[in-house]
Write an enzyme that holds these catalytic residues in place. Sequence first.
Site: not given
Lengths: 199, 251
Positions: A77, A179, A181
């Site tokens: 990001c 993202h 994650e």
Amino acid sequence: MNVVIIKYNAGNIQSVLFALERIGINATVTDDPLLIQAADKVIFPGVGEASTAMRYLKERELDKLIISLQQPVLGICLGMQLLCDYSEENDTPCLGMFDKVWIRKFKAADPQLKIPQIGWNTITGLKTGLFTSIEEKSYCYFVHGYYAGTSDYTIATTDYIQLYSSALKKNNFYGVQFHPEKSAKAGEQLLKNFLSLSL
Amino acid sequence: MLTKRIIPCLDIKDGRTVKGTNFVQLRDAGDPVELAMRYCEEGADELVFLDITATTEKRKTLAKLVRDIATHINIPFTVGGGINSREDVSVLLENGADKISINTSAVRNPGLIDELAKNFGSQCVVVAIDAKIINDKWTVVTHGGRTPTTLLTIDWAKEVAARGSGEILLTSMENDGTKNGFALDITKAVSKSINVPVIASGGAGTMEHFTEIFKMADADAALAASIFHFKEIAIPDLKKYLAEQKIPVRI
């Protein structure tokens, strides 16, 4: 495996740490240059504002350190955006690893298209080992108001308002706009792929 | 294409998931972490956890629960309930929450929105607005719907967006718990008046209600609780149905 997450004044560091934990990796969060240099893999996360983040990195001379790294580096990001040349966000010169790539603000003619883009969008044109076992048009989670246009470094694209780079690569440097994650199974696979990259 | 999000909401009381009608008559709906994992598997796009006990003494328990959730799920989640300060937010983000939502505290102290946006970024600040029709006007209510304010919903939505809220979670207290459908008029009006995503909440009872809120009211996401908890609608079925209705969803 020795994985380091660069600690600086940006959000989502914890989320990245927990995501690595879910795939069995205990990463170290640090801004210690020696620990960062010694790592097998370096993750440069970030959610926040470009100029504040750059100022912080410069004050600690992390800016020079980051671009000198030789091991695989993954910018996430804002981390990806900071690896580019320049960001329109508060007129900020960035690290310049992805040279000639400028970060621009989304401008929508249609008020229905909200800025920032928040939510799940698809990634296409997937290239390099970062996307091994990840299908074309997989959904990933995005939160961003600025974007990188497409270039020779583009290894994935996404369409929102226009086509832009959702991932970049140059030498040992990788960057993803979404993202991983928070991107369910596709994101987990991407993190695993990054961790198994060799130079 | 950016997809419309389906967001199950888990109301948390004393570490358990509960669900009531119009914020009263609470029923036990299970262990939040287990439920969260089930929703992830089923394809939920995000989760919202709302701590409805939220007393100071319980906040430590919430932080622990947030950490437990963060280590188990791989999609974004928002935590709300009783957040009054930057410190409260800091604790939740450190424990792995992606976003926080504020409601009553934002009405009491609108500057809190600016402070949180400045310190943590707009992307993690969700302002929840509870709206109710009072004297024929959509009015903001607080304290779980018990306290009316003098704020009109549209005005407040514009203000919170200008102050840096990254998203707005709009709950119609007229519809919440009724299963008669979302409040289309106010959702559409709010969505049109601001340029940040609007999550519609309150009233989901059937799959058609989701089609309506996306097609007729321009919501960016739809939130529901009991229909998911008690398995009245399964998320995979809902998404398949929405895709058939030509609504972009992540499948």
